[in-house]
Design a protein around this motif. Structure first.
Motif, mmCIF file in Angstrom:
data_model
loop_
_atom_site.group_PDB
_atom_site.id
_atom_site.type_symbol
_atom_site.label_atom_id
_atom_site.label_comp_id
_atom_site.label_asym_id
_atom_site.label_seq_id
_atom_site.Cartn_x
_atom_site.Cartn_y
_atom_site.Cartn_z
ATOM 1 N N SER A 48 25.063 5.780 9.453
ATOM 2 C CA SER A 48 26.276 5.293 8.807
ATOM 3 C C SER A 48 26.201 3.781 8.634
ATOM 4 O O SER A 48 25.462 3.087 9.340
ATOM 5 N N TYR A 49 26.988 3.282 7.676
ATOM 6 C CA TYR A 49 27.010 1.843 7.453
ATOM 7 C C TYR A 49 27.553 1.093 8.667
ATOM 8 O O TYR A 49 27.150 -0.042 8.937
ATOM 9 N N ALA A 50 28.455 1.713 9.406
ATOM 10 C CA ALA A 50 28.995 1.056 10.598
ATOM 11 C C ALA A 50 27.910 0.849 11.642
ATOM 12 O O ALA A 50 27.795 -0.224 12.260
ATOM 13 N N SER A 51 27.064 1.860 11.849
ATOM 14 C CA SER A 51 25.971 1.735 12.823
ATOM 15 C C SER A 51 24.978 0.665 12.383
ATOM 16 O O SER A 51 24.527 -0.159 13.194
ATOM 17 N N ILE A 52 24.637 0.675 11.083
ATOM 18 C CA ILE A 52 23.688 -0.323 10.587
ATOM 19 C C ILE A 52 24.285 -1.720 10.712
ATOM 20 O O ILE A 52 23.580 -2.688 11.055
ATOM 21 N N ALA A 53 25.585 -1.840 10.441
ATOM 22 C CA ALA A 53 26.241 -3.150 10.548
ATOM 23 C C ALA A 53 26.212 -3.660 11.982
ATOM 24 O O ALA A 53 25.975 -4.852 12.227
ATOM 25 N N VAL A 54 26.454 -2.784 12.960
ATOM 26 C CA VAL A 54 26.413 -3.195 14.362
ATOM 27 C C VAL A 54 25.022 -3.679 14.737
ATOM 28 O O VAL A 54 24.844 -4.726 15.378
ATOM 29 N N VAL A 55 23.985 -2.943 14.308
ATOM 30 C CA VAL A 55 22.610 -3.331 14.613
ATOM 31 C C VAL A 55 22.285 -4.675 13.966
ATOM 32 O O VAL A 55 21.686 -5.565 14.585
ATOM 33 N N PHE A 56 22.673 -4.850 12.699
ATOM 34 C CA PHE A 56 22.386 -6.108 12.019
ATOM 35 C C PHE A 56 23.099 -7.289 12.679
ATOM 36 O O PHE A 56 22.507 -8.352 12.899
#
Length: 936
Positions: free
Chosen positions: A859-867
Motif C-alpha cells: 500500500s502507499y501508506a506502507s511505502i510512505a512510512v518506509v520512505f
C-alpha cells in the motif's frame, strides 16, 4: 591559581582510606629525601608503621584544609575496558557467524586431544572445580569483610546479579533467534536431547564478581582465580558440556558486565587525603603546619585541567611555604579518550604516549622542571618528589607568591609583562624544550611582575620544529585574547624576532591550539555573530521606520495623484520604481550596518599584524588532521552499508529479475524523480517573499543533486540554497531565515506525515478498528521518553533550548512575513507535500518495475512510512547523500512490510539511481552554469 579554599580536611574517618588495605593498616608511601637545590631525588615506599606513627603524631598539630573528595569516582579505565569487552564480544560472535569452518575445526581438534584423558582425572577436575568456583569467592568476601571493605563486596554482588541477567538474555537469544552458525558454535548436543547452555549461568556471575571486587589485582588470589577457571574449563570441555567459544563468551560477558557495573556505580575513591600528604611531607624532611587546597578557575576545561593534579599550599614550621602537586591515577587518566582521539586523527601533534604510568609522569615533570631552570627560564624550583602509596605521587616546589595570567585584569597586563612571557618561551626554545600548554593559567606573575612558566608536565625535551612553532602560535593567541593582536605580536617580535614569529603562521589554526583556547574562540565568534545580527535587525527596523514616516508624510500632504488611463499607468510605474528604490536603499543601509558591525576574528588579526612586518611570510595552514571525523564516520557507515547490500545482492538472482523488469515503470520512476525538482523549488520559494526566478530556482535544485555527492544531505542543500538566494538579491540574514523556515516546516511536515501514514498502516489489516500498530505506539512512547530525558537533564535541556532559540530568533520574523502572503505559504506547503508524494511514487514505481504477478503489492501508506523513515536516517547520516544509511533503511523497511528481498534490493538500487546517481551529471552542468553566471 585561585586563592586557597579552606575546608575540613580531617576526613580520614569520613571516607575510605587511600587504599583498601589501609583499613587494616593505614598505608601511604613516601620516598624521596629532601633536597636543598635542584638535585635528583630518589623515591621509595614508606612503611605502613612509619606513616601511621607520623600521622598519629601530627593529628593534633597539623590541619590539612581541602574540599571533601567524592566517595566514589567513575574511572575512564573502567569505561575503556567496558568498550573493549563489548568489541571483543562482537568480534567473537562475528567469527562464530561467518567462520563456521574455523569453529568446527577447533572443536574437532579439542575433542581429539581430550579423548585420551583418564576418566578419573576428568571426574576429579570437575568435582574440585565445581566446589572451588563457589568457595573462592566466599573466601575472598570473608577476607574483605574482615578488613572492613564491604563496599567492594556489594559491588561484586551487584555485578554478579547483572551478569546472571545478561546470561539469561543471551541464552534466550541464541536458542530462539540467533543464526544457526552462532548456535552451532556456542552449544553442544546432549545425549538426553536438547542443547547445552550457550553461556554458563554460574560461571559468568562468578567471573563478574571476582573482577568487580578486584581479585585480579592481588597476586595470591589471582593465581587461585586462574587455576579455578582453567580447571573448570578443562572439565567442561572434556566432558562435552560446552564449546571453546562458549567458554570465551562466558568469560567476556562476566568481565564486561563487571567493568560496566564499576563505571556505572563508581569505584571507591582511593585518592590520598590531606593527612596522607602531611605525613608524606614529614617523611621527606619537611615540618608542615597546614596544607590548604588551591583550585583552578571553575570555568576552565576539565580535559585541559584535570590531569594537572591537585595543588596545595603548605605552610612549614620554619621556612617559606611550599607548593605541592599531588597526582594520582584517576586524575592522570582524565582526558585519555580525548588525547587518544587526537593522536589518531592528528599528525605529529599529540604526545607520544596517550597515558603514562605514575613513575613516568613523575620523572618527566622532574626532568622538565630542572631543564627549564637550566635553560634560563623562570620556573618553579622542584625541591623534592615522593610517592604517596602505589596510586599517587607528589612534587614539592618552592612557593612563588603571585597570580596566574587568567586571574589578572586586562589593564594589569603591561607590555613589559608580555615581553617577559615571551622571554621565557625564548629561553625554553633555545634548549628545544616545548611547553605544549601555554594557556593563561600556565603563566604565573610574581609580585615583582616577572613571568614564570608552570605546569611543565605535558612538555617535551628535544622537541621538533613543528611543536616549538605551535608553542609560539599558542602564546600569540593566549596573549591576544587578553591584550589584543597588536600588542601580542609586538611583544613576540621584540623578543623572538620577525622570522620566528612568521614561521608560526601556518600553525595559527584552531586545531593546533589547546582545548580551552578553542572554546574561548568559539564563544567570541558566537558573540560576534550575535552583534552582527543585532546590527542588521536594528538597521532593518530603522529603514522600515523611515519608510513608514515617509508614507505618513505623503499621506498627510494629500498622497500621490491617481487617475485613469495613461496617468494611472504612469503612476503605477512610478510607484514600482519608488518601491524598488526604497528596497535598494534599505539593502544598502543593512549592508553598511553589517560592514560596520563585522569584526575580524583574532587569528586573522594576528596574521595581518605579522604580515605587516613579513609580507612574504607563508600563511597557508599546514594540514594537521590525519583523518577528519566525517571521513571516519563515512568510511564506517559505507563499510556497514556495503556489507549489508552485498549480502543482500548476492542472494538475489539479478539476471532473472532484470529480464522480468517492466521498463514502463522504470520510465515512470524517472519521470517522478525529474518532477521532484519542481516541487523542491516550490517548497523553497514559498518561504521567500522576495521575487526570485522560478526557473533559476529549479536549476539550483538540480545543481543540489551534484552537491549532495560531496556533502551530507542535510548540509549541502542548505548551503547551496542559502548561497543561491543571496546571489538572487535576498539579504544574507533573510536568506538564512528563509532556508531555515523551509527546513523547519519540512521537519514538521515530515513528522506529521510519518505519524499519519504509520497510523494508517496499523489500521490497514483491521479496517473495522482504528487502533494503530504497536510499532507506532512504541515509536511515540520512545519519543516521549526522549523528550522527558532531555527536559530532565540540565545539560541536554540547555543544549536544546540554545539551539532552538537561535533557530527561532531568525526564522520566526521571516515566518510572519510569509504568513501575510497566503499564496506564498500555500506554495511552500504544497511543494513540500508534492515533493514527498513524488518520492513515494518514485519508490513505488521502482518496486512495481521488479514485482511479478506473484509478488504482493504494498500500500502507499506502507511505502510512505518506509520512505519517510529512510529519508530521516539519510538526513541524519554524516555520509554524502546519506549513502549507506538510506539504502540499508529502505531495504530493511521494505522487507519488514512484506516485500521479498529479491525484489526489495533491486527496487532500492533503482530508486537510488533515479534520485541520487543519475542526476549527478545534470547537477554538475547546472552547478557550473550557475557559477559562471555568478548566481551561485
Amino acid at each position: 591559581m585561585q586563592p586557597p579554599k579552606a575546608a575540613d580536611a580531617s576526613d580520614a574517618g569520613e571516607r575510605p582510606q587511600a587504599a583498601p588495605e589501609s583499613s587494616a593498616s593505614p598505608r601511604a608511601a613516601a620516598g624521596t629525601s629532601r633536597a636543598d637545590g635542584p638535585t635528583t631525588s630518589t623515591t621509595g615506599h614508606l612503611a605502613g608503621s612509619t606513616l601511621a606513627s607520623a600521622e598519629a603524631a601530627l593529628t593534633d598539630r597539623v590541619s590539612g584544609d581541602e574540599p571533601l573528595l567524592p566517595a566514589r569516582v567513575h574511572r575512564p579505565s573502567d569505561l575503556m575496558r567496558l568498550l573493549i569487552g563489548i568489541a571483543a564480544i562482537g568480534v567473537l560472535l562475528a567469527i562464530a557467524a561467518f567462520a563456521q569452518g574455523t569453529t568446527t575445526g577447533l572443536e574437532d581438534d579439542i575433542s581429539k586431544g581430550t579423548e585420551q584423558a583418564p576418566d578419573l582425572l576428568i571426574k576429579i577436575a570437575g568435582l574440585v572445580s565445581s566446589i572451588a568456583v563457589l568457595l573462592v569467592p566466599v573466601a575472598f568476601a570473608i577476607e574483605r569483610l574482615i578488613k572492613r571493605d564491604g563496599l567492594r563486596i556489594a559491588d561484586g554482588v551487584l555485578a554478579a546479579v547483572l551478569a546472571h541477567g545478561v546470561t539469561l538474555a543471551t541464552d534466550l537469544w541464541v536458542s530462539r533467534t540467533a543464526p544457526g552458525t552462532i548456535q552451532d558454535a556456542l552449544t553442544q548436543p546432549q545425549t538426553t536431547g536438547g542443547l547445552t547452555d550457550p553461556v554458563h549461568g554460574y560461571l559468568a556471575p562468578v567471573i563478574a564478581y571476582m573482577t568487580a571486587v578486584g581479585m585480579a589485582r592481588r597476586p595470591r588470589w589471582r593465581v587461585v582465580l586462574w587455576v579455578v577457571l582453567l580447571l573448570d574449563a578443562f572439565a567442561m570441555l572434556v566432558g562435552g558440556y560446552t564449546t571453546p567459544f562458549s567458554i570465551i563468551l562466558t568469560v567476556l560477558i562476566g568481565w564486561t558486565v563487571a567493568y560496566g557495573t564499576l563505571y556505572a556505580v563508581g569505584s571507591p575513591n582511593v585518592r590520598p587525603t590531606g593527612q596522607h600528604l602531611m605525613a608524606g611531607l614529614r617523611h621527606v624532611g619537611f615540618r608542615p603546619v597546614a596544607a590548604m587546597r588551591t583550585e583552578d578557575a571553575p570555568d576552565k576545561d576539565s580535559t585541559d585541567q584535570g590531569d594537572r593534579g591537585r595543588r596545595y599550599l603548605v605552610t612549614l614550621e620554619d621556612g617559606p611555604p611550599l607548593d605541592v602537586t599531588v597526582v594520582d591515577r584517576e586524575q592522570q587518566a582524565q582526558g585519555f579518550f580525548y588525547r587518544a582521539w587526537r593522536r589518531i586523527t592528528l599528525r605529529t601533534l599529540t604526545q607520544r604516549r596517550s597515558i603514562q604510568s605514575l613513575r613516568q609522569a613523575l620523572e618527566q615533570e622532574a626532568l622538565l622542571a630542572y631543564a627549564a631552570i637550566a635553560a634560563g627560564a623562570n620556573a618553579p624550583k622542584l625541591i623534592a618528589t615522593s610517592e604517596l602509596g602505589p596510586d599517587a605521587v607528589m612534587l614539592v616546589y618552592e612557593h612563588i607568591g603571585g597570580r596566574s595570567l587568567d586571574q589578572m585584569e586586562d589593564e594589569e597586563i603591561t607590555d613589559d609583562l608580555v615581553r617577559s612571557a615571551w622571554r621565557q618561551v625564548k629561553a625554553l626554545q633555545s634548549r628545544r624544550i616545548a611547553h605544549r600548554r601555554l594557556t593563561g593559567d600556565a603563566l604565573l606573575v610574581d609580585r615583582s611582575g616577572r613571568a614564570f612558566v608552570t605546569d611543565l608536565r605535558g612538555g617535551e625535551i628535544a622537541a621538533g620544529d613543528l611543536v616549538l612553532r605551535m608553542d609560539v602560535a599558542q602564546l600569540l593567541t593566549t596573549l591576544g585574547l587578553r591584550v589584543g593582536a597588536e600588542r601580542s605580536v609586538a611583544g613576540a617580535l621584540a623578543v623572538l624576532g620577525p622570522d620566528a614569529v612568521a614561521d608560526c603562521l601556518p600553525l595559527l589554526q584552531p586545531i593546533a591550539l589547546s582545548r580551552s583556547t578553542r572554546a574561548t574562540l568559539r564563544r567570541i565568534a558566537r558573540e560576534r555573530s550575535q552583534r552582527e545580527r543585532e546590527a542588521v535587525v536594528e538597521a532593518s527596523q530603522t529603514a522600515k521606520q523611515a519608510k513608514a514616516e515617509q508614507a505618513s508624510t505623503e499621506q498627510a500632504a494629500g498622497g500621490p495623484a491617481t487617475g485613469s488611463g495613461a496617468g494611472s499607468k504612469a503612476g503605477s510605474k512610478a510607484e514600482r520604481k519608488s518601491l524598488r528604490t526604497e528596497k535598494q536603499a534599505e539593502k544598502r543601509a543593512i549592508d553598511d550596518a553589517l560592514e560596520e558591525a563585522r569584526e575580524e576574528d583574532l587569528l586573522a588579526q594576528i596574521r595581518r599584524q605579522v604580515l605587516l612586518i613579513r609580507p612574504q611570510a607563508p600563511v597557508e595552514p599546514v594540514r594537521l588532521e590525519r583523518i577528519k571525523p566525517r571521513t571516519l564516520f563515512s568510511f564506517i557507515a559505507g563499510a556497514i552499508a556495503a556489507y549489508f547490500l552485498i549480502s543482500q545482492v548476492t542472494q538475489a538472482d539479478f539476471g532473472t529479475v532484470v529480464e522480468q523488469a517492466e521498463w514502463g515503470w522504470v520510465a515512470a520512476a524517472l519521470g517522478f524523480s525529474a518532477l521532484s525538482y519542481v516541487a523542491a523549488a516550490m517548497s523553497l520559494l514559498g518561504f521567500v517573499p522576495e521575487r526570485v526566478s522560478f526557473l533559476k530556482t529549479v536549476q539550483a535544485q538540480v545543481a543540489g543533486s551534484f552537491v549532495k555527492i560531496v556533502a551530507p544531505a542535510a548540509v549541502g542543500g542548505v548551503a547551496l540554497n542559502t548561497r543561491f538566494l543571496q546571489r538572487a538579491g535576498v539579504r544574507p540574514g533573510l536568506a538564512v531565515a528563509s532556508v531555515g523556515a523551509s527546513q523547519l516546516f519540512g521537519l514538521g511536515a515530515h513528522i506529521m506525515l510519518l505519524a499519519l501514514f504509520g497510523y494508517l498502516t496499523g489500521t490497514e489489516k483491521t479496517p473495522d478498528s482504528l487502533t494503530p500498530s504497536r510499532t507506532v505506539i512504541a515509536g511515540l512512547l520512545t519519543v516521549a521518553v526522549l523528550v522527558l530525558v532531555v527536559t530532565a537533564i540540565p545539560f541536554l535541556r540547555k543544549f536544546v533550548v540554545t539551539r532552538v532559540r537561535s533557530l527561532f530568533a531568525g526564522v520566526v520574523p521571516r515566518m510572519l512575513d510569509v504568513v501575510q502572503r497566503p499564496q506564498k505559504l500555500l506554495t511552500g506547503i504544497g511543494g513540500m507535500l508534492l515533493l514527498t508524494g513524488l518520492f513515494v511514487l518514485c519508490l513505488d514505481a521502482s518496486i512495481r518495475a521488479f514485482s511479478g504477478p506473484d509478488v504482493p503489492q504494498l500500500s502507499y501508506a506502507s511505502i510512505a512510512v518506509v520512505f519517510l523513515a529512510g529519508n530521516a536516517l539519510g538526513s541524519a547520516a554524516p555520509t554524502p547523500g546519506g549513502m549507506g544509511a538510506v539504502e540499508g533503511a529502505l531495504t530493511l523497511g521494505l522487507i519488514a512490510v512484506g516485500l521479498p528481498k529479491e525484489v526489495a534490493a533491486p527496487a532500492v538500487l533503482l530508486y537510488r539511481v533515479m534520485t541520487l546517481w543519475l542526476p549527478v551529471l545534470p547537477g554538475w552542468i547546472a552547478f557550473n552554469q550557475l557559477t559562471r553566471k555568478g548566481e551561485l
